[in-house]
Design a protein around this motif. Structure first.
Motif, PDB file in Angstrom:
ATOM      1  N   GLY A   1     -10.462 -32.724  23.193  1.00  0.00           N
ATOM      2  CA  GLY A   1     -10.504 -31.837  24.354  1.00  0.00           C
ATOM      3  C   GLY A   1     -10.709 -30.395  23.940  1.00  0.00           C
ATOM      4  O   GLY A   1     -11.499 -29.660  24.543  1.00  0.00           O
ATOM      5  N   LEU A   2     -10.020 -29.988  22.884  1.00  0.00           N
ATOM      6  CA  LEU A   2     -10.150 -28.634  22.360  1.00  0.00           C
ATOM      7  C   LEU A   2     -11.570 -28.384  21.839  1.00  0.00           C
ATOM      8  O   LEU A   2     -12.203 -27.379  22.175  1.00  0.00           O
ATOM      9  CB  LEU A   2      -9.133 -28.418  21.227  1.00  0.00           C
ATOM     10  CG  LEU A   2      -9.172 -27.072  20.521  1.00  0.00           C
ATOM     11  CD1 LEU A   2      -8.445 -26.028  21.335  1.00  0.00           C
ATOM     12  CD2 LEU A   2      -8.562 -27.186  19.142  1.00  0.00           C
ATOM     13  N   ILE A   3     -12.084 -29.301  21.050  1.00  0.00           N
ATOM     14  CA  ILE A   3     -13.422 -29.139  20.476  1.00  0.00           C
ATOM     15  C   ILE A   3     -14.489 -29.124  21.574  1.00  0.00           C
ATOM     16  O   ILE A   3     -15.403 -28.303  21.552  1.00  0.00           O
ATOM     17  CB  ILE A   3     -13.703 -30.252  19.447  1.00  0.00           C
ATOM     18  CG1 ILE A   3     -12.836 -30.060  18.201  1.00  0.00           C
ATOM     19  CG2 ILE A   3     -15.189 -30.276  19.058  1.00  0.00           C
ATOM     20  CD1 ILE A   3     -12.848 -31.241  17.241  1.00  0.00           C
ATOM     21  N   GLY A   4     -14.361 -30.035  22.537  1.00  0.00           N
ATOM     22  CA  GLY A   4     -15.336 -30.089  23.629  1.00  0.00           C
ATOM     23  C   GLY A   4     -15.418 -28.793  24.409  1.00  0.00           C
ATOM     24  O   GLY A   4     -16.514 -28.311  24.718  1.00  0.00           O
ATOM     25  N   THR A   5     -14.269 -28.199  24.690  1.00  0.00           N
ATOM     26  CA  THR A   5     -14.274 -26.941  25.445  1.00  0.00           C
ATOM     27  C   THR A   5     -14.769 -25.777  24.596  1.00  0.00           C
ATOM     28  O   THR A   5     -15.431 -24.878  25.110  1.00  0.00           O
ATOM     29  CB  THR A   5     -12.880 -26.620  26.026  1.00  0.00           C
ATOM     30  OG1 THR A   5     -11.914 -26.601  24.965  1.00  0.00           O
ATOM     31  CG2 THR A   5     -12.485 -27.641  27.074  1.00  0.00           C
ATOM     32  N   HIS A   6     -14.487 -25.792  23.298  1.00  0.00           N
ATOM     33  CA  HIS A   6     -14.979 -24.712  22.445  1.00  0.00           C
ATOM     34  C   HIS A   6     -16.492 -24.767  22.274  1.00  0.00           C
ATOM     35  O   HIS A   6     -17.149 -23.722  22.239  1.00  0.00           O
ATOM     36  CB  HIS A   6     -14.273 -24.737  21.081  1.00  0.00           C
ATOM     37  CG  HIS A   6     -12.949 -24.073  21.105  1.00  0.00           C
ATOM     38  ND1 HIS A   6     -11.805 -24.708  21.531  1.00  0.00           N
ATOM     39  CD2 HIS A   6     -12.578 -22.814  20.778  1.00  0.00           C
ATOM     40  CE1 HIS A   6     -10.787 -23.871  21.456  1.00  0.00           C
ATOM     41  NE2 HIS A   6     -11.229 -22.712  21.010  1.00  0.00           N
ATOM     42  N   ILE A   7     -17.044 -25.963  22.175  1.00  0.00           N
ATOM     43  CA  ILE A   7     -18.501 -26.085  22.120  1.00  0.00           C
ATOM     44  C   ILE A   7     -19.106 -25.564  23.419  1.00  0.00           C
ATOM     45  O   ILE A   7     -20.105 -24.836  23.412  1.00  0.00           O
ATOM     46  CB  ILE A   7     -18.927 -27.539  21.843  1.00  0.00           C
ATOM     47  CG1 ILE A   7     -18.561 -27.923  20.403  1.00  0.00           C
ATOM     48  CG2 ILE A   7     -20.424 -27.734  22.093  1.00  0.00           C
ATOM     49  CD1 ILE A   7     -18.729 -29.396  20.091  1.00  0.00           C
ATOM     50  N   GLN A   8     -18.492 -25.915  24.538  1.00  0.00           N
ATOM     51  CA  GLN A   8     -18.967 -25.447  25.836  1.00  0.00           C
ATOM     52  C   GLN A   8     -18.920 -23.920  25.911  1.00  0.00           C
ATOM     53  O   GLN A   8     -19.833 -23.289  26.447  1.00  0.00           O
ATOM     54  CB  GLN A   8     -18.138 -26.080  26.960  1.00  0.00           C
ATOM     55  CG  GLN A   8     -18.576 -25.719  28.342  1.00  0.00           C
ATOM     56  CD  GLN A   8     -19.911 -26.337  28.735  1.00  0.00           C
ATOM     57  OE1 GLN A   8     -20.574 -27.003  27.958  1.00  0.00           O
ATOM     58  NE2 GLN A   8     -20.316 -26.103  29.963  1.00  0.00           N
ATOM     59  N   LEU A   9     -17.871 -23.330  25.363  1.00  0.00           N
ATOM     60  CA  LEU A   9     -17.753 -21.874  25.349  1.00  0.00           C
ATOM     61  C   LEU A   9     -18.873 -21.231  24.525  1.00  0.00           C
ATOM     62  O   LEU A   9     -19.508 -20.277  24.974  1.00  0.00           O
ATOM     63  CB  LEU A   9     -16.396 -21.444  24.778  1.00  0.00           C
ATOM     64  CG  LEU A   9     -16.220 -19.940  24.542  1.00  0.00           C
ATOM     65  CD1 LEU A   9     -16.247 -19.179  25.860  1.00  0.00           C
ATOM     66  CD2 LEU A   9     -14.938 -19.666  23.788  1.00  0.00           C
TER      67      LEU A   9
END
Length: 142
Positions: free
Chosen positions: A48-56
């Protein structure tokens, strides 16, 4: 290039939201069932953390190559333009900061309940903020 980044940002958003939703749901289940925090739970939260950071990262890249980015900041009377040029990026940065804080706090927690609570609270707040500032009309028309 701009169109590719825009499509990637829109498409990746589905995956990022799904990963974040799964992480929050898993943490809530962990609290309710009073189970031990395992490596599987850590990986779910990490995805979840990685997915949102990539999105950012993709979103920031899109913001700076977009014709709607910095040049539109002077036109705050237009609600749709204000959403895409100011509210969406700023709120999502705050949301991802909260998610990152939740990840950091869970690592420092002593017991499973505290770990699940950190993820539930911070990832949950991040999820609510993200959902509140999605430009739904633009996103669903892509």
């Amino acid at each position: 290039m701009y169109t590719f980044i825009q499509k990637f940002h829109s498409g990746w958003a589905y995956l990022a939201l799904l990963l974040l939703l799964i992480a929050v749901f898993n943490a809530v289940l962990g609290i309710i069932s009073k189970k031990e925090f395992t490596a599987k739970d850590r990986k779910i939260a990490l995805f979840g953390l990685i997915g949102t950071h990539i999105q950012l990262v993709v979103g920031l890249l899109l913001y700076f190559v977009s014709p709607l980015g910095l040049d539109s900041l002077g036109q705050m009377k237009d609600a749709a333009l204000r959403l895409t040029s100011l509210e969406h990026p700023l709120t999502n940065i705050i949301a991802i900061v909260l998610i990152t804080i939740g990840w950091s706090k869970h690592k420092k927690a002593e017991n499973s309940l505290a770990k699940f609570k950190s993820i539930t609270i911070f990832y949950g707040l991040g999820l609510v903020l993200i959902l509140s500032r999605i430009p739904w009309k633009l996103w669903l028309n892509n």
